[in-house]
Motif scaffolding. Sequence first.
Motif, short mmCIF file in Angstrom:
data_model
loop_
_atom_site.label_atom_id
_atom_site.label_comp_id
_atom_site.label_asym_id
_atom_site.label_seq_id
_atom_site.Cartn_x
_atom_site.Cartn_y
_atom_site.Cartn_z
N ASN A 182 27.72 88.20 13.16
CA ASN A 182 28.01 88.93 11.97
C ASN A 182 29.38 88.60 11.37
OD1 ASN A 182 25.70 90.56 11.94
ND2 ASN A 182 26.51 92.20 13.16
N GLN A 183 30.58 88.38 12.53
CA GLN A 183 31.90 88.02 11.99
C GLN A 183 31.77 86.75 11.35
OE1 GLN A 183 34.35 90.01 11.78
NE2 GLN A 183 35.64 88.28 10.87
N TYR A 184 31.19 85.89 12.06
CA TYR A 184 31.12 84.39 11.60
C TYR A 184 30.53 84.34 10.12
CZ TYR A 184 30.45 79.19 11.68
OH TYR A 184 30.48 78.10 11.23
N PHE A 185 29.47 84.51 10.08
CA PHE A 185 28.75 84.54 8.69
C PHE A 185 28.91 85.66 7.69
CE2 PHE A 185 25.72 82.26 11.77
CZ PHE A 185 25.52 81.19 11.07
N LEU A 186 29.49 86.47 7.92
CA LEU A 186 29.65 87.76 6.84
C LEU A 186 31.08 88.05 6.50
CD1 LEU A 186 26.90 90.14 8.00
CD2 LEU A 186 26.54 88.39 6.40
N ALA A 187 31.89 87.83 7.38
CA ALA A 187 33.36 88.20 7.39
C ALA A 187 34.53 87.39 7.52
CB ALA A 187 33.59 89.46 8.33
N SER A 188 34.29 85.93 7.61
CA SER A 188 35.12 84.95 7.92
C SER A 188 35.55 84.05 6.70
CB SER A 188 34.93 84.16 9.24
OG SER A 188 34.83 84.84 10.34
N ASP A 189 36.62 83.69 6.44
CA ASP A 189 36.93 83.06 5.38
C ASP A 189 36.69 81.51 6.13
OD1 ASP A 189 37.68 81.35 3.24
OD2 ASP A 189 39.46 82.65 2.68
N ASP A 240 47.23 77.13 27.78
CA ASP A 240 46.32 76.24 27.26
C ASP A 240 45.84 76.62 25.73
OD1 ASP A 240 46.63 74.71 29.58
OD2 ASP A 240 44.40 74.27 29.76
N VAL A 241 45.41 75.77 25.11
CA VAL A 241 45.19 75.98 23.77
C VAL A 241 43.81 75.43 23.31
CG1 VAL A 241 45.68 76.19 21.30
CG2 VAL A 241 47.56 76.63 23.05
N LEU A 242 42.89 76.12 22.60
CA LEU A 242 41.87 75.35 21.85
C LEU A 242 41.85 75.95 20.50
CD1 LEU A 242 38.49 74.36 22.99
CD2 LEU A 242 38.60 76.04 21.04
N ALA A 243 41.96 75.30 19.59
CA ALA A 243 41.88 75.47 18.23
C ALA A 243 41.00 74.65 17.25
CB ALA A 243 43.15 75.34 17.36
N LEU A 244 40.14 75.43 16.47
CA LEU A 244 39.11 74.67 15.47
C LEU A 244 39.91 74.70 14.40
CD1 LEU A 244 35.93 76.69 16.48
CD2 LEU A 244 37.00 74.35 17.47
N ARG A 245 39.92 73.51 13.62
CA ARG A 245 40.18 72.91 12.36
C ARG A 245 39.38 73.60 11.04
NH1 ARG A 245 44.42 69.54 13.55
NH2 ARG A 245 44.36 68.26 15.41
N GLN A 246 38.07 73.56 11.40
CA GLN A 246 37.22 74.12 10.47
C GLN A 246 36.15 75.13 11.37
OE1 GLN A 246 37.19 73.41 7.17
NE2 GLN A 246 38.82 71.89 7.26
N LEU A 247 35.53 75.79 10.52
CA LEU A 247 34.32 76.78 11.11
C LEU A 247 33.30 76.39 10.58
CD1 LEU A 247 36.36 80.18 11.50
CD2 LEU A 247 35.55 78.74 13.34
N ARG A 248 32.80 75.15 10.27
CA ARG A 248 31.72 74.61 9.67
C ARG A 248 30.60 74.86 10.53
NH1 ARG A 248 34.12 69.03 7.62
NH2 ARG A 248 35.27 69.82 5.90
#
Length: 316
Positions: A182-189, A240-248
């Motif tokens: 729900n958060q990924y598809f409906l509420a994230s920019d 330790d860090v994991l970051a995503l540059r895009q949320l495609r």
Amino acid sequence: MRAVLVVNPKATTTSERSRDVLVRALRSEVDLSVRYTRRRGHAVALAREAAAEGVDLVVTLGGDGTVNEVVNGLMTAEPPTRAGDAPMAERLPALATVPGGSTNVFARAVGLPREWPEATSMILEGLRLGRSRTVGLGRADDRYFTFCAGFGLDAAVIHRVEQARRKGRVSTPSLYLRSIMNQYFLASDRRHPAIVLERPGEPAEAELATVIIQNTAPWTYLGDREVNPNPEASFDLGLDVLALRQLRVASTTRTVTQFLSRQPNPRGRQVLRLHDTAEFTLVSSRPQAFQLDGDYLGEREKVRFTSVPAALRVIC
């Protein structure tokens, strides 16, 4: 040995009867005082008071939120002077964590069994044998965390789960999975990454969509299954860090599949990973959801993270 047991009476996997059993078991080994939390944040004050009284051990009965509050109380306490210039971990009471929440990441990460009776037996054995380990912590601005932090998507998911639990829903893997979708598809920019990661002496990493920070592995559990975005994270190292540059959809699905695998090693053009990092700052052009140790703490536009080595002794 003097000890204080800090009990969250709303702990999800224990009852009044089981708490009585735990108290009797601990009193067979230590001079025990029992204190109950009455509201969110109360465990911070109880742990701070215990340290100021000079107790040798603080035991928690609750979930990761209770552990986080007790750790923050200990780390901000002013205990009686012990051993002059002894290291920080030697000046503070030791910590023991009896798992009483739904996930109990910290207790399991230090090697304790998932169920409270078995974990209690192991802690009692550790007390008899004088067995402990020293762990490092993370710090986000002025607040400490034991195993993870999040800035962006994962913190927003935790916020959704907390809202559902306040409405009477039970915390389960399926609730988390539905909240993620729900958060990924409906509420994230997902099209406008806004986060910048800054490190001393290094070029900034810009246009990040979401960031996960770990102080140990795993990051969390889905039931008995470890979830490991940064499998090399350790209490004995920096953050330790994991970051995503895009949320495609395609790249995010691939990355999530990688850190859910039996041998996780997330990689790809959209993935940024940092290992054993002493300090960094996250800055966002718009407010981001923020969490520490699985507790949602609101939205932030800037957070400075630092590693605090050899901070606490843990009985395990």
